[in-house]
Write a protein that holds these residues in place. Structure first.
Motif, PDB file in Angstrom:
ATOM      1  N   VAL A 129      -8.387  11.562  -8.099  1.00  0.00           N
ATOM      2  CA  VAL A 129      -8.755  11.443  -6.683  1.00  0.00           C
ATOM      3  C   VAL A 129      -7.984  12.460  -5.860  1.00  0.00           C
ATOM      4  N   ASP A 130      -8.268  12.489  -4.552  1.00  0.00           N
ATOM      5  CA  ASP A 130      -7.547  13.416  -3.691  1.00  0.00           C
ATOM      6  C   ASP A 130      -6.130  12.924  -3.433  1.00  0.00           C
ATOM      7  N   LEU A 131      -5.353  13.728  -2.741  1.00  0.00           N
ATOM      8  CA  LEU A 131      -3.928  13.463  -2.555  1.00  0.00           C
ATOM      9  C   LEU A 131      -3.655  12.111  -1.908  1.00  0.00           C
ATOM     10  N   THR A 132      -4.344  11.833  -0.822  1.00  0.00           N
ATOM     11  CA  THR A 132      -4.103  10.578  -0.091  1.00  0.00           C
ATOM     12  C   THR A 132      -4.418   9.357  -0.943  1.00  0.00           C
ATOM     13  N   LYS A 133      -5.560   9.390  -1.612  1.00  0.00           N
ATOM     14  CA  LYS A 133      -5.957   8.253  -2.449  1.00  0.00           C
ATOM     15  C   LYS A 133      -5.023   8.086  -3.644  1.00  0.00           C
ATOM     16  N   ALA A 134      -4.550   9.213  -4.195  1.00  0.00           N
ATOM     17  CA  ALA A 134      -3.618   9.139  -5.326  1.00  0.00           C
ATOM     18  C   ALA A 134      -2.335   8.433  -4.918  1.00  0.00           C
ATOM     19  N   ILE A 135      -1.860   8.722  -3.719  1.00  0.00           N
ATOM     20  CA  ILE A 135      -0.636   8.077  -3.220  1.00  0.00           C
ATOM     21  C   ILE A 135      -0.877   6.597  -2.971  1.00  0.00           C
ATOM     22  N   ILE A 136      -1.995   6.280  -2.325  1.00  0.00           N
ATOM     23  CA  ILE A 136      -2.302   4.888  -1.996  1.00  0.00           C
ATOM     24  C   ILE A 136      -2.433   4.043  -3.261  1.00  0.00           C
ATOM     25  N   ILE A 137      -3.203   4.534  -4.229  1.00  0.00           N
ATOM     26  CA  ILE A 137      -3.408   3.768  -5.462  1.00  0.00           C
ATOM     27  C   ILE A 137      -2.110   3.625  -6.243  1.00  0.00           C
ATOM     28  N   SER A 138      -1.357   4.712  -6.354  1.00  0.00           N
ATOM     29  CA  SER A 138      -0.078   4.653  -7.078  1.00  0.00           C
ATOM     30  C   SER A 138       0.872   3.658  -6.425  1.00  0.00           C
ATOM     31  N   LEU A 139       0.920   3.680  -5.099  1.00  0.00           N
ATOM     32  CA  LEU A 139       1.803   2.778  -4.357  1.00  0.00           C
ATOM     33  C   LEU A 139       1.398   1.320  -4.548  1.00  0.00           C
ATOM     34  N   LEU A 140       0.119   1.025  -4.403  1.00  0.00           N
ATOM     35  CA  LEU A 140      -0.341  -0.360  -4.491  1.00  0.00           C
ATOM     36  C   LEU A 140      -0.262  -0.907  -5.909  1.00  0.00           C
ATOM     37  N   VAL A 141      -0.496  -0.062  -6.897  1.00  0.00           N
ATOM     38  CA  VAL A 141      -0.345  -0.503  -8.291  1.00  0.00           C
ATOM     39  C   VAL A 141       1.118  -0.805  -8.578  1.00  0.00           C
ATOM     40  N   SER A 142       2.013   0.034  -8.074  1.00  0.00           N
ATOM     41  CA  SER A 142       3.443  -0.199  -8.250  1.00  0.00           C
ATOM     42  C   SER A 142       3.858  -1.525  -7.620  1.00  0.00           C
ATOM     43  N   LEU A 143       3.384  -1.765  -6.399  1.00  0.00           N
ATOM     44  CA  LEU A 143       3.700  -3.032  -5.724  1.00  0.00           C
ATOM     45  C   LEU A 143       3.126  -4.219  -6.495  1.00  0.00           C
ATOM     46  N   ALA A 144       1.909  -4.071  -7.003  1.00  0.00           N
ATOM     47  CA  ALA A 144       1.286  -5.155  -7.772  1.00  0.00           C
ATOM     48  C   ALA A 144       2.103  -5.487  -9.011  1.00  0.00           C
ATOM     49  N   SER A 145       2.652  -4.453  -9.649  1.00  0.00           N
ATOM     50  CA  SER A 145       3.434  -4.690 -10.863  1.00  0.00           C
ATOM     51  C   SER A 145       4.701  -5.491 -10.569  1.00  0.00           C
ATOM     52  N   ILE A 146       5.264  -5.294  -9.388  1.00  0.00           N
ATOM     53  CA  ILE A 146       6.443  -6.075  -8.984  1.00  0.00           C
ATOM     54  C   ILE A 146       6.103  -7.561  -8.971  1.00  0.00           C
ATOM     55  N   PHE A 147       4.958  -7.883  -8.392  1.00  0.00           N
ATOM     56  CA  PHE A 147       4.581  -9.288  -8.290  1.00  0.00           C
ATOM     57  C   PHE A 147       4.036  -9.833  -9.609  1.00  0.00           C
ATOM     58  N   GLY A 148       3.541  -8.946 -10.462  1.00  0.00           N
ATOM     59  CA  GLY A 148       3.181  -9.379 -11.811  1.00  0.00           C
ATOM     60  C   GLY A 148       4.419  -9.838 -12.564  1.00  0.00           C
ATOM     61  N   ASP A 149       5.496  -9.083 -12.412  1.00  0.00           N
ATOM     62  CA  ASP A 149       6.765  -9.452 -13.035  1.00  0.00           C
ATOM     63  C   ASP A 149       7.299 -10.751 -12.447  1.00  0.00           C
ATOM     64  N   LEU A 150       7.180 -10.897 -11.127  1.00  0.00           N
ATOM     65  CA  LEU A 150       7.654 -12.117 -10.467  1.00  0.00           C
ATOM     66  C   LEU A 150       6.871 -13.338 -10.928  1.00  0.00           C
TER      67      LEU A 150
END
Length: 254
Positions: A187-208
């Motif tokens: 994807v483009d730059l903005t979408k790459a950042i958004i998806i990477s950020l939200l997936v990272s945040l989701a993984s935190i709560f997956g661990d929790l």
């Protein structure tokens, strides 16, 4: 004695970690549809078994239905829909028999939903998308650990008292930066950042969430199949949430 136990535990953790990394690299390099399905299926069924124990479910027949569901996923093109179909079947069976405990469906939500999304992510976007997911989740985990150890002071939440706010923020930032470089191939730059950020945040709560389940069950690890690491769920918890978020966002934004 305690020092030796810690050293042996660290040694086991490193050896197991390297073995898992090697296995992931081999599967990724070969990039075979059947091999990927088989490896993910083994991971899924082991995680399914551990989830049954965490949920306090003593019903061996559920393992058979989990295996059957994964077999169907080999042929059905929309694997992420299968847990919904499983839900329809389960609720119909509950109504028909009136003697099936509701909690028996829990393993078909966790870890089944996440693993089916993981499989569908591979089917629709290929092995590179899994690499993106792995970098995002692993980057979050490793980054949070080292940042938390270095400067962590503020407790993140009571579910996982060893996690710190500084570590979580640091892990998310590091993971977003690392996985972004893979994301821009999709994807483009903005979408790459958004998806990477939200997936990272989701993984935190997956661990929790897995930490919450273990606390409810009164256990330290989900299992002991991985020396130094615990169970399979202990290693894939972040991916189970991250895969869902990544697939949904890729479908919605690409």
């Amino acid at each position: 004695m305690q020092i030796m136990d810690k050293l042996n535990s660290s040694k086991d953790r490193v050896i197991t970690g390297l073995g898992l990394l090697a296995a992931v690299l081999v599967v990724g390099f070969i990039d075979s549809f059947l091999l990927t399905w088989l490896v993910l299926g083994i991971v899924y069924l082991l995680a399914f078994k551990e989830a049954n124990e965490l949920f306090g479910i003593d019903n061996n027949s559920l393992f058979f239905y989990g295996a059957l569901l994964w077999l169907v996923a080999l042929f059905y093109p929309y694997g992420d829909d299968l847990f919904v179909i499983a839900g329809v079947i389960f609720f119909g069976a509950v109504a028909y028999t009136q003697n099936i405990p509701w909690k028996n469906f829990l393993p078909f939500l966790y870890p089944t939903a996440g693993m089916l999304f993981f499989w569908t992510l591979y089917q629709e976007y290929g092995m590179v998308s899994l690499l993106w997911l792995i970098v995002a989740v692993a980057g979050t985990d490793v980054g949070a650990y080292y940042v938390g150890k270095s400067i962590g002071k503020t407790q993140f939440c009571i579910t996982s008292p060893n996690k710190t706010m500084e570590g979580v923020v640091g892990g998310v930032v590091i993971a977003t930066l690392l996985s972004f470089f893979i994301g821009i191939t999709f994807v483009d730059l903005t979408k790459a950042i958004i998806i990477s950020l939200l997936v990272s945040l989701a993984s935190i709560f997956g661990d929790l969430f897995e930490s919450y389940l273990k606390r409810q069950a009164g256990v330290k690890d989900s299992g002991n199949i991985l020396p130094g690491h615990g169970g399979v769920l202990d290693r894939i918890d972040g991916y189970l949430f991250g895969a869902i978020v990544m697939l949904v966002l890729l479908r919605g934004l690409v």
